[in-house]
Design a protein around this motif. Sequence first.
Motif, PDB file in Angstrom:
ATOM      1  N   THR A  95      -7.417  -0.700 -10.854  1.00 22.42           N
ATOM      2  CA  THR A  95      -6.938   0.320 -10.056  1.00 22.42           C
ATOM      3  C   THR A  95      -6.791  -0.002  -8.641  1.00 22.42           C
ATOM      4  OG1 THR A  95      -8.745   1.320 -10.226  1.00 22.42           O
ATOM      5  CG2 THR A  95      -7.594   1.661 -12.017  1.00 22.42           C
ATOM      6  N   ALA A  96      -5.602   0.803  -8.252  1.00 21.26           N
ATOM      7  CA  ALA A  96      -5.070   0.727  -7.354  1.00 21.26           C
ATOM      8  C   ALA A  96      -5.753   0.698  -6.364  1.00 21.26           C
ATOM      9  CB  ALA A  96      -3.562   0.869  -6.123  1.00 21.26           C
ATOM     10  N   ASP A  97      -5.809   1.502  -6.550  1.00 23.02           N
ATOM     11  CA  ASP A  97      -7.396   2.586  -5.564  1.00 23.02           C
ATOM     12  C   ASP A  97      -8.987   2.419  -5.457  1.00 23.02           C
ATOM     13  OD1 ASP A  97      -7.740   3.783  -8.156  1.00 23.02           O
ATOM     14  OD2 ASP A  97      -8.142   5.862  -7.376  1.00 23.02           O
ATOM     15  N   GLY A  98      -9.051   1.516  -6.243  1.00 19.68           N
ATOM     16  CA  GLY A  98     -10.526   0.681  -6.820  1.00 19.68           C
ATOM     17  C   GLY A  98     -10.378  -0.486  -5.854  1.00 19.68           C
ATOM     18  N   PHE A  99      -9.830  -0.994  -5.407  1.00 22.87           N
ATOM     19  CA  PHE A  99      -9.648  -2.742  -4.569  1.00 22.87           C
ATOM     20  C   PHE A  99     -10.247  -2.347  -3.630  1.00 22.87           C
ATOM     21  CE2 PHE A  99      -7.461  -5.894  -2.752  1.00 22.87           C
ATOM     22  CZ  PHE A  99      -7.919  -6.966  -2.880  1.00 22.87           C
ATOM     23  N   THR A 100     -11.110  -3.434  -3.675  1.00 27.55           N
ATOM     24  CA  THR A 100     -12.189  -3.855  -1.739  1.00 27.55           C
ATOM     25  C   THR A 100     -11.297  -4.591  -1.831  1.00 27.55           C
ATOM     26  OG1 THR A 100     -13.558  -4.171  -3.435  1.00 27.55           O
ATOM     27  CG2 THR A 100     -13.451  -2.134  -2.342  1.00 27.55           C
ATOM     28  N   ALA A 101     -11.993  -5.580  -0.741  1.00 29.50           N
ATOM     29  CA  ALA A 101     -11.164  -6.743  -0.461  1.00 29.50           C
ATOM     30  C   ALA A 101     -12.754  -6.850   1.332  1.00 29.50           C
ATOM     31  CB  ALA A 101      -9.682  -6.983   0.147  1.00 29.50           C
ATOM     32  N   PRO A 102     -12.506  -8.540   1.546  1.00 33.77           N
ATOM     33  CA  PRO A 102     -13.155  -8.163   2.339  1.00 33.77           C
ATOM     34  C   PRO A 102     -13.013  -8.600   3.392  1.00 33.77           C
ATOM     35  CG  PRO A 102     -13.347 -10.382   0.673  1.00 33.77           C
ATOM     36  CD  PRO A 102     -12.444  -9.571   0.036  1.00 33.77           C
ATOM     37  N   GLU A 103     -11.216  -8.337   3.566  1.00 32.95           N
ATOM     38  CA  GLU A 103     -10.638  -8.817   5.482  1.00 32.95           C
ATOM     39  C   GLU A 103      -9.446  -8.394   4.695  1.00 32.95           C
ATOM     40  OE1 GLU A 103     -10.036 -12.764   6.591  1.00 32.95           O
ATOM     41  OE2 GLU A 103     -11.699 -13.956   4.762  1.00 32.95           O
ATOM     42  N   PRO A 104      -9.129  -8.120   6.667  1.00 30.61           N
ATOM     43  CA  PRO A 104      -7.823  -7.022   6.250  1.00 30.61           C
ATOM     44  C   PRO A 104      -5.964  -7.925   5.709  1.00 30.61           C
ATOM     45  CG  PRO A 104      -8.654  -7.657   7.862  1.00 30.61           C
ATOM     46  CD  PRO A 104      -9.576  -7.724   7.350  1.00 30.61           C
ATOM     47  N   TYR A 105      -5.424  -7.483   5.878  1.00 30.73           N
ATOM     48  CA  TYR A 105      -3.720  -8.146   5.245  1.00 30.73           C
ATOM     49  C   TYR A 105      -3.294  -7.656   6.283  1.00 30.73           C
ATOM     50  CZ  TYR A 105      -5.937  -8.102   0.593  1.00 30.73           C
ATOM     51  OH  TYR A 105      -7.415  -9.172  -0.226  1.00 30.73           O
ATOM     52  N   ASP A 106      -2.574  -8.841   6.662  1.00 28.28           N
ATOM     53  CA  ASP A 106      -0.970  -8.268   7.911  1.00 28.28           C
ATOM     54  C   ASP A 106       0.523  -7.425   6.710  1.00 28.28           C
ATOM     55  OD1 ASP A 106      -2.010 -10.865   9.855  1.00 28.28           O
ATOM     56  OD2 ASP A 106      -2.118 -11.692   7.923  1.00 28.28           O
ATOM     57  N   LEU A 107       0.777  -7.758   5.483  1.00 26.98           N
ATOM     58  CA  LEU A 107       1.150  -6.668   4.988  1.00 26.98           C
ATOM     59  C   LEU A 107       0.504  -6.013   4.043  1.00 26.98           C
ATOM     60  CD1 LEU A 107       4.702  -5.815   4.796  1.00 26.98           C
ATOM     61  CD2 LEU A 107       4.500  -7.999   3.510  1.00 26.98           C
ATOM     62  N   VAL A 108       0.935  -4.984   3.547  1.00 25.50           N
ATOM     63  CA  VAL A 108       0.108  -4.432   2.045  1.00 25.50           C
ATOM     64  C   VAL A 108       1.634  -3.666   1.429  1.00 25.50           C
ATOM     65  CG1 VAL A 108      -0.729  -2.196   1.237  1.00 25.50           C
ATOM     66  CG2 VAL A 108      -2.071  -4.013   3.633  1.00 25.50           C
ATOM     67  N   LEU A 109       1.964  -3.743   0.171  1.00 28.27           N
ATOM     68  CA  LEU A 109       2.945  -3.398   0.305  1.00 28.27           C
ATOM     69  C   LEU A 109       2.225  -2.001  -1.097  1.00 28.27           C
ATOM     70  CD1 LEU A 109       3.889  -6.367  -0.112  1.00 28.27           C
ATOM     71  CD2 LEU A 109       5.751  -5.802  -0.339  1.00 28.27           C
ATOM     72  N   CYS A 110       3.223  -1.124  -0.996  1.00 24.78           N
ATOM     73  CA  CYS A 110       3.066   0.114  -2.376  1.00 24.78           C
ATOM     74  C   CYS A 110       4.225  -0.109  -2.716  1.00 24.78           C
ATOM     75  CB  CYS A 110       1.782   1.106  -2.657  1.00 24.78           C
ATOM     76  SG  CYS A 110       1.752   2.033  -3.507  1.00 24.78           S
ATOM     77  N   VAL A 111       5.157  -0.364  -3.680  1.00 28.39           N
ATOM     78  CA  VAL A 111       6.697  -0.316  -3.811  1.00 28.39           C
ATOM     79  C   VAL A 111       7.208   0.476  -5.488  1.00 28.39           C
ATOM     80  CG1 VAL A 111       9.318  -0.945  -3.987  1.00 28.39           C
ATOM     81  CG2 VAL A 111       7.905  -2.008  -2.231  1.00 28.39           C
ATOM     82  N   GLY A 112       7.481   1.910  -5.410  1.00 29.18           N
ATOM     83  CA  GLY A 112       7.334   2.439  -6.726  1.00 29.18           C
ATOM     84  C   GLY A 112       6.107   2.751  -7.268  1.00 29.18           C
ATOM     85  N   ALA A 113       4.986   2.860  -6.671  1.00 30.66           N
ATOM     86  CA  ALA A 113       3.747   2.395  -6.904  1.00 30.66           C
ATOM     87  C   ALA A 113       2.614   3.964  -6.608  1.00 30.66           C
ATOM     88  CB  ALA A 113       2.598   1.521  -7.534  1.00 30.66           C
ATOM     89  N   THR A 114       3.365   4.527  -5.544  1.00 27.88           N
ATOM     90  CA  THR A 114       2.805   6.056  -4.992  1.00 27.88           C
ATOM     91  C   THR A 114       2.023   6.657  -5.797  1.00 27.88           C
ATOM     92  OG1 THR A 114       4.456   7.255  -4.957  1.00 27.88           O
ATOM     93  CG2 THR A 114       4.125   5.830  -2.574  1.00 27.88           C
ATOM     94  N   HIS A 115       2.668   6.951  -6.973  1.00 23.85           N
ATOM     95  CA  HIS A 115       1.938   8.051  -7.954  1.00 23.85           C
ATOM     96  C   HIS A 115       0.311   6.981  -8.329  1.00 23.85           C
ATOM     97  CE1 HIS A 115       3.897   4.655 -10.160  1.00 23.85           C
ATOM     98  NE2 HIS A 115       2.806   4.398 -11.077  1.00 23.85           N
ATOM     99  N   ALA A 116      -0.224   6.511  -7.835  1.00 26.84           N
ATOM    100  CA  ALA A 116      -1.371   5.279  -8.518  1.00 26.84           C
ATOM    101  C   ALA A 116      -2.304   6.215  -7.466  1.00 26.84           C
ATOM    102  CB  ALA A 116      -1.470   3.868  -8.124  1.00 26.84           C
TER     103      ALA A 116
END
Length: 249
Positions: A95-116
């Motif tokens: 799930t989008a809200d369950g994803f974790t990562a060890p480092e931050p990102y320069d670009l984060v996208l969420c296009v047409g998926a804000t319902h998640a």
Amino acid sequence: MHRHLLSHLAHRDHPIAAPIHDDALERLLRRARLPADARVLDLGCGEAEWIIRALELHPKATADGVDVSEAALAAAAEHAAARGVSDRLSLHHTTADGFTAPEPYDLVLCVGATHAFGGLTESLQAMRRHLRPTGRALVGEGFWETTPSPEILTLLDAGLDEYADLAGTVERAEHAGYATVHAHTSTRAEWDEYEWSWTGSLTDWALDHPGADGDAALAAARDHRATWLRGYRDVLGFVTFLLRPVREP
């Protein structure tokens, strides 16, 4: 049929999976002005067309794509291999809200998926957790082109406050702690191309697969087309914002 499979089949001929033309997608990615070795994350990536395109534009970049649809992720892996970027793309079935990562990102996208995440504000709050302080967020969201009638709200199974008008949508993004540095408002032509493709691809598949699944897909295509043509066409708009975080919300 499961809705994730229906969505995958409907987007077969329109992998961007939003009412946006190719040139607008590329323009948004270029305006992000990513560093050469950028890290990119797409929350609700579908077939990963956005991040594959980002990897093609930036040969040293790496990306992560997150989605709950196994079918979409399988297609994403095939597309990435065919276009020579699979060594720089990691796909995550979660799930989008369950994803974790060890480092931050320069670009984060969420296009047409804000319902998640439950809406635009919640999505931007979640995206911020993954962003570098100097990073960008690329988020695509609906807005009311005109005030919907009660009948259209019933068709959409939506409340009036589910979206705002365009000015109000900008305000929602900025109240979440972002500044708008660019945006693309989808045209009627982009909407029509997307919707005809969505319904047509699903109809095409249904007619090639007679039986229970084909019947379900055909019914879904007809229902969607009726809701679009008799309901939200020229009522619901779509805007894709390029945002920068400016403060803690």
